[in-house]
Design an enzyme around this catalytic site. Structure first.
Site: not given
Ligand code: APR
Ligand code: ZN
Length: 248
Positions: A122, A30
């Site tokens: 993935h 992000t």
């Molecule tokens: N620093 C620390 N944590 C962060 C930051 C940051 N800069 N930005 C976002 N986050 C945290 C959010 O709070 C969230 O809990 O990262 C987490 C991202 O979680 P998800 O959006 O669920 O992403 P992810 O865990 O990778 O999802 C897994 O879901 O849709 C599928 O295939 C897709 O690979 C993905 C999988």
């Protein structure tokens, strides 16, 4: 423990561990400008229902609609750069303090930052393949067709519909995930960075680690089993950990 104590605690765990892995999710990217999936308000899945749009059955049911909805979010971020968190993980690997990275991300930023041992559980955005004859092409072959109005993009070998080499919901996980599971069997310390740990089977991997550290803005279902949880931005935390290890 306050923030500084947590940073030195995590640095201590890394120094002591004989086999450390990182498990990353969309949250590590992000700060490079790529939205994640589940952050309240900005996450992609707070706008779309993944089950309706990013599944194998959605692709097979209406491939043209599937590409209308999904292709842009997969190709929009190709020019994006790694951020400090990606670079610190690559540096820890070079320093022999990290064996590799298991990532759920398909954005390619860990490779761009220099990580060598990478398991892309993935999938990735480098290639696509025909769903009938399995012929593989670079992803551009699909994107160029789409941009010129051929939707769904087709195989030039047999005319079958093309699909990306990303893992969709309902897909089996590939050999990278199998490799990650084997690596986890040796893992003494798993550092989770930027994942909600809600999507299985990747979310079950922390089970296999002797010790767990979580760097994530929001709480995760694994927090109570972690030796340390740091709910701060990954770029700042990992940079501070590198400094605490005396590497800056
Ligand atoms: N620093 C620390 N944590 C962060 C930051 C940051 N800069 N930005 C976002 N986050 C945290 C959010 O709070 C969230 O809990 O990262 C987490 C991202 O979680 P998800 O959006 O669920 O992403 P992810 O865990 O990778 O999802 C897994 O879901 O849709 C599928 O295939 C897709 O690979 C993905 C999988
Ligand atoms: Zn084909």
């Amino acid at each position: 423990m306050d923030y500084t104590e947590k940073i030195s605690h995590l640095a201590g765990l890394i120094k002591k561990s004989s086999y450390t892995l990182a498990l990353t999710g969309a949250g590590i990217s992000t700060e490079s400008g790529i939205p994640d999936f589940r952050s309240p308000g900005t996450g992609l899945w707070t706008k779309f229902d993944p089950v309706k749009v990013a599944t194998v059955s959605a692709l097979k049911r209406d491939p043209a609609a599937f590409y209308e909805i999904n292709l842009d979010r997969w190709t929009r971020f190709t020019g994006v750069e790694p951020n400090a968190a990606h670079y610190v993980l690559a540096r820890l690997e070079r320093e022999g303090l990290l064996r590799g990275v298991i990532t759920q991300n398909i954005d390619g930023l860990h490779s761009k930052a220099g990580t060598k041992q990478l398991w892309e559980a993935h999938g990735h955005l480098r290639t696509c393949r025909c769903m009938d004859c399995e012929q593989r092409y670079p992803l551009d072959f699909l994107v160029n067709q789409f941009n010129k109005g051929t939707n769904p993009p087709l195989c030039e070998n047999c005319g079958g519909v093309l699909r990306l080499d990303v893992v969709l919901f309902e897909d089996p996980l590939g050999e990278d995930f199998t490799g990650a599971v084997h690596a986890m069997d040796k893992c003494r310390l798993l550092i989770v960075v930027g994942s909600s740990l809600t999507v299985y089977p990747v979310a079950a991997l922390p089970e296999r680690a002797a010790q767990l550290a979580i760097v994530n803005k929001e709480p995760t279902p694994w927090d109570d089993r972690a030796a340390v949880v740091i709910n701060e931005m990954a770029g700042r935390v990992l940079t501070d950990v590198l400094a605490a290890l005396g590497k800056i």
